[in-house]
Design a protein around this motif. Structure first.
Motif, PDB file in Angstrom:
ATOM      1  N   GLY A 290     102.377  28.941  73.071  1.00  0.00           N
ATOM      2  CA  GLY A 290     101.875  28.010  74.075  1.00  0.00           C
ATOM      3  C   GLY A 290     100.385  28.141  74.291  1.00  0.00           C
ATOM      4  N   GLY A 291      99.886  29.377  74.346  1.00  0.00           N
ATOM      5  CA  GLY A 291      98.450  29.589  74.518  1.00  0.00           C
ATOM      6  C   GLY A 291      97.642  28.999  73.371  1.00  0.00           C
ATOM      7  N   ILE A 292      98.133  29.160  72.164  1.00  0.00           N
ATOM      8  CA  ILE A 292      97.446  28.597  70.989  1.00  0.00           C
ATOM      9  C   ILE A 292      97.426  27.076  71.061  1.00  0.00           C
ATOM     10  N   CYS A 293      98.570  26.476  71.389  1.00  0.00           N
ATOM     11  CA  CYS A 293      98.636  25.013  71.522  1.00  0.00           C
ATOM     12  C   CYS A 293      97.709  24.508  72.624  1.00  0.00           C
ATOM     13  N   MET A 294      97.673  25.238  73.732  1.00  0.00           N
ATOM     14  CA  MET A 294      96.796  24.855  74.837  1.00  0.00           C
ATOM     15  C   MET A 294      95.335  24.876  74.424  1.00  0.00           C
ATOM     16  N   GLY A 295      94.911  25.953  73.755  1.00  0.00           N
ATOM     17  CA  GLY A 295      93.513  26.080  73.365  1.00  0.00           C
ATOM     18  C   GLY A 295      93.082  25.015  72.390  1.00  0.00           C
ATOM     19  N   PHE A 296      93.915  24.759  71.381  1.00  0.00           N
ATOM     20  CA  PHE A 296      93.584  23.741  70.382  1.00  0.00           C
ATOM     21  C   PHE A 296      93.661  22.345  70.994  1.00  0.00           C
ATOM     22  N   GLY A 297      94.757  22.074  71.715  1.00  0.00           N
ATOM     23  CA  GLY A 297      94.951  20.746  72.278  1.00  0.00           C
ATOM     24  C   GLY A 297      93.883  20.356  73.283  1.00  0.00           C
ATOM     25  N   ALA A 298      93.545  21.275  74.191  1.00  0.00           N
ATOM     26  CA  ALA A 298      92.529  20.980  75.202  1.00  0.00           C
ATOM     27  C   ALA A 298      91.164  20.774  74.571  1.00  0.00           C
ATOM     28  N   SER A 299      90.853  21.517  73.505  1.00  0.00           N
ATOM     29  CA  SER A 299      89.565  21.363  72.832  1.00  0.00           C
ATOM     30  C   SER A 299      89.468  20.000  72.149  1.00  0.00           C
ATOM     31  N   VAL A 300      90.524  19.621  71.465  1.00  0.00           N
ATOM     32  CA  VAL A 300      90.536  18.325  70.773  1.00  0.00           C
ATOM     33  C   VAL A 300      90.500  17.180  71.779  1.00  0.00           C
ATOM     34  N   ALA A 301      91.237  17.329  72.881  1.00  0.00           N
ATOM     35  CA  ALA A 301      91.295  16.275  73.901  1.00  0.00           C
ATOM     36  C   ALA A 301      90.081  16.266  74.808  1.00  0.00           C
ATOM     37  N   GLY A 302      89.236  17.299  74.719  1.00  0.00           N
ATOM     38  CA  GLY A 302      88.047  17.358  75.565  1.00  0.00           C
ATOM     39  C   GLY A 302      88.350  17.693  77.007  1.00  0.00           C
ATOM     40  N   GLY A 303      89.450  18.408  77.242  1.00  0.00           N
ATOM     41  CA  GLY A 303      89.773  18.789  78.612  1.00  0.00           C
ATOM     42  C   GLY A 303      91.231  19.168  78.752  1.00  0.00           C
ATOM     43  N   CYS A 304      91.537  19.892  79.819  1.00  0.00           N
ATOM     44  CA  CYS A 304      92.909  20.344  80.083  1.00  0.00           C
ATOM     45  C   CYS A 304      93.493  19.501  81.214  1.00  0.00           C
ATOM     46  N   SER A 305      94.497  20.048  81.879  1.00  0.00           N
ATOM     47  CA  SER A 305      95.115  19.337  82.996  1.00  0.00           C
ATOM     48  C   SER A 305      94.170  19.199  84.185  1.00  0.00           C
ATOM     49  N   ILE A 306      93.161  20.069  84.266  1.00  0.00           N
ATOM     50  CA  ILE A 306      92.159  19.952  85.322  1.00  0.00           C
ATOM     51  C   ILE A 306      91.014  19.052  84.874  1.00  0.00           C
ATOM     52  N   GLY A 307      90.403  19.390  83.739  1.00  0.00           N
ATOM     53  CA  GLY A 307      89.260  18.616  83.261  1.00  0.00           C
ATOM     54  C   GLY A 307      89.583  17.153  83.038  1.00  0.00           C
ATOM     55  N   ASN A 308      90.723  16.889  82.397  1.00  0.00           N
ATOM     56  CA  ASN A 308      91.137  15.504  82.164  1.00  0.00           C
ATOM     57  C   ASN A 308      92.030  14.977  83.273  1.00  0.00           C
ATOM     58  N   GLY A 309      93.057  15.766  83.623  1.00  0.00           N
ATOM     59  CA  GLY A 309      94.069  15.275  84.546  1.00  0.00           C
ATOM     60  C   GLY A 309      93.636  15.158  85.989  1.00  0.00           C
ATOM     61  N   LEU A 310      92.629  15.947  86.394  1.00  0.00           N
ATOM     62  CA  LEU A 310      92.162  15.903  87.784  1.00  0.00           C
ATOM     63  C   LEU A 310      90.762  15.309  87.912  1.00  0.00           C
ATOM     64  N   VAL A 311      89.849  15.733  87.045  1.00  0.00           N
ATOM     65  CA  VAL A 311      88.442  15.341  87.193  1.00  0.00           C
ATOM     66  C   VAL A 311      88.149  13.994  86.545  1.00  0.00           C
ATOM     67  N   GLU A 312      88.494  13.844  85.259  1.00  0.00           N
ATOM     68  CA  GLU A 312      88.198  12.591  84.556  1.00  0.00           C
ATOM     69  C   GLU A 312      88.940  11.411  85.177  1.00  0.00           C
ATOM     70  N   THR A 313      90.145  11.647  85.663  1.00  0.00           N
ATOM     71  CA  THR A 313      90.879  10.565  86.327  1.00  0.00           C
ATOM     72  C   THR A 313      90.175  10.132  87.606  1.00  0.00           C
ATOM     73  N   ALA A 314      89.582  11.102  88.316  1.00  0.00           N
ATOM     74  CA  ALA A 314      88.927  10.793  89.594  1.00  0.00           C
ATOM     75  C   ALA A 314      87.659   9.976  89.408  1.00  0.00           C
ATOM     76  N   ILE A 315      86.991  10.128  88.262  1.00  0.00           N
ATOM     77  CA  ILE A 315      85.778   9.340  88.010  1.00  0.00           C
ATOM     78  C   ILE A 315      86.112   8.032  87.302  1.00  0.00           C
ATOM     79  N   MET A 316      87.398   7.716  87.261  1.00  0.00           N
ATOM     80  CA  MET A 316      87.898   6.483  86.650  1.00  0.00           C
ATOM     81  C   MET A 316      87.442   6.368  85.192  1.00  0.00           C
ATOM     82  N   SER A 317      87.863   7.372  84.444  1.00  0.00           N
ATOM     83  CA  SER A 317      87.572   7.441  83.013  1.00  0.00           C
ATOM     84  C   SER A 317      88.846   7.137  82.229  1.00  0.00           C
ATOM     85  N   TRP A 318      88.709   6.278  81.217  1.00  0.00           N
ATOM     86  CA  TRP A 318      89.861   6.002  80.346  1.00  0.00           C
ATOM     87  C   TRP A 318      90.388   7.300  79.740  1.00  0.00           C
ATOM     88  N   LYS A 319      89.464   8.182  79.402  1.00  0.00           N
ATOM     89  CA  LYS A 319      89.829   9.457  78.793  1.00  0.00           C
ATOM     90  C   LYS A 319      90.810  10.231  79.680  1.00  0.00           C
TER      91      LYS A 319
END
Length: 365
Positions: A290-319
């Motif tokens: 799980g840790g390996i998947c998290m590290g690779f997935g978050a890097s490719v996606a440019g964010g994790c559940s906080i960076g993408n799921g909480l922050v990018e959503t709040a600034i109304m980003s498609w990402k």
């Protein structure tokens, strides 16, 4: 400047303390939407996003902060967030959840955390960088929902606020269970009770997390880091610093994640929930994968559940919204194999055993 950077530690301590005490877990929330048909934690996330989005609308309107324009790789975001979603089920927590659960003494979270940070560093700067580049390079598009649609940000924020209010109101109006839930006897009084003993509703946690995410913006920007909360890049920077000794990597974000760990540790100690817990071999294996998947997935996606799921959503980003949806699908995909399929198999075995038992009873009769 040093005091400005230390503000990252302060924000991290607040976030870690609040998340540990309120059990604000997005991995569990996304899983429960599918496994238990319980959306309460997801609605709490919407509360946090809404609080932060309204605050950002005010801060940008007053020209106190400015949100930088950005592009994002749509294919990489979908693939990376999906893989990240798979990882957080195996690891038993998202990126932030892994940091704060490590502060509680969970060895499995330590395993997931180390491999998450190491894999993120390898993906961002090491041998997996060409893989990430190959996935992301051809698909960059404008992330700003307002710019791409011509609709002002306040309209999106208003729509989100209305949707959140509807969900929260609907949830709060649900009839409470008829059976009484046993409560533990109160041990503490005064401030200690509220800080280390009282249980809080997920929606209260959502408000607190949203406010912390909001104050992270001006504090982070005061150091030249034009972003709010972020977990993956700071985690990768921390590992790279430990290897190279490059002190320039120790920025506001690195102190933020260290603060999350420290805040969680303080909360767990104060509530007497800290305990070194060694999991079984299967859990350690899943935590590592799980840790390996998290590290690779978050890097490719440019964010994790906080960076993408909480922050990018709040600034109304498609990402952010695309990543959030893909992340949830990844969680549901892995939850089927970890939780749903074993339950169905057990139910089938139970049904078959009951069926075969009936003729024996008839013969005896």
């Amino acid at each position: 400047m040093i005091w400005m950077i230390i503000s990252g530690l302060i924000v991290g301590i607040l976030l870690g303390f609040v998340m540990q005490r309120t059990r604000f877990c997005l991995a569990g929330g996304f899983r429960d939407m599918y496994v238990q048909k319980n959306n309460k934690m997801f609605y709490a996330l919407l509360v946090a996003i809404t609080v932060q989005s309204i605050g950002l609308l005010i801060l940008t309107g007053l020209n106190l902060i400015s949100i930088p324009d950005s592009t994002f790789p749509i294919i990489g975001t979908i693939i990376g967030a999906f893989i990240f979603g798979i990882g957080i089920v195996l690891a038993g927590g998202c990126a932030t959840g892994t940091w704060y659960r490590a502060g509680e003494g969970l060895i499995g979270s330590w395993v997931a955390l180390v491999l998450y940070a190491v894999t993120a560093a390898i993906t961002k700067t090491g041998v997996l960088l060409p893989v990430m580049t190959w996935i992301n390079q051809p698909t960059n598009i404008n992330a700003n929902m307002s710019q791409t649609t011509g609709i002002p940000m306040w309209v999106f924020t208003l729509i989100l606020t209305i949707i959140t209010i509807i969900f929260v109101t609907k949830t709060l109006r649900k009839p409470k269970p008829k059976f009484a839930v046993p409560k533990l006897k109160q041990k503490y009084s005064g401030l200690r009770h509220y800080l280390f003993e009282k249980r809080y509703h997920p929606f209260v946690a959502g408000i607190a997390v949203g406010l912390i995410a909001l104050i992270a913006w001006p504090m982070s920007m005061s150091t030249g880091r034009d972003y709010g909360l972020g977990i993956t890049t700071p985690s990768a920077n921390l590992i790279t610093f430990l290897i190279t000794g490059d002190t320039q990597l120790i920025d506001w974000g690195v102190l933020l994640i260290l603060g999350i760990f420290l805040g969680s540790y303080i909360a767990a100690r104060g509530s007497r929930e800290f305990k070194w817990r060694l999991p079984d071999k299967k859990t350690i294996r899943n935590s590592a994968i799980g840790g390996i998947c998290m590290g690779f997935g978050a890097s490719v996606a440019g964010g994790c559940s906080i960076g993408n799921g909480l922050v990018e959503t709040a600034i109304m980003s498609w990402k952010g919204w695309i990543a959030l949806g893909s992340m949830i699908l990844g969680v549901w995909f892995m939850s089927y194999f970890i939780f749903i399929r074993p339950m169905k198999k057990l139910e089938k075995q139970t049904s078959q055993s009951q069926t075969t038992a009936v003729p024996k009873q008839t013969q005896t009769t």
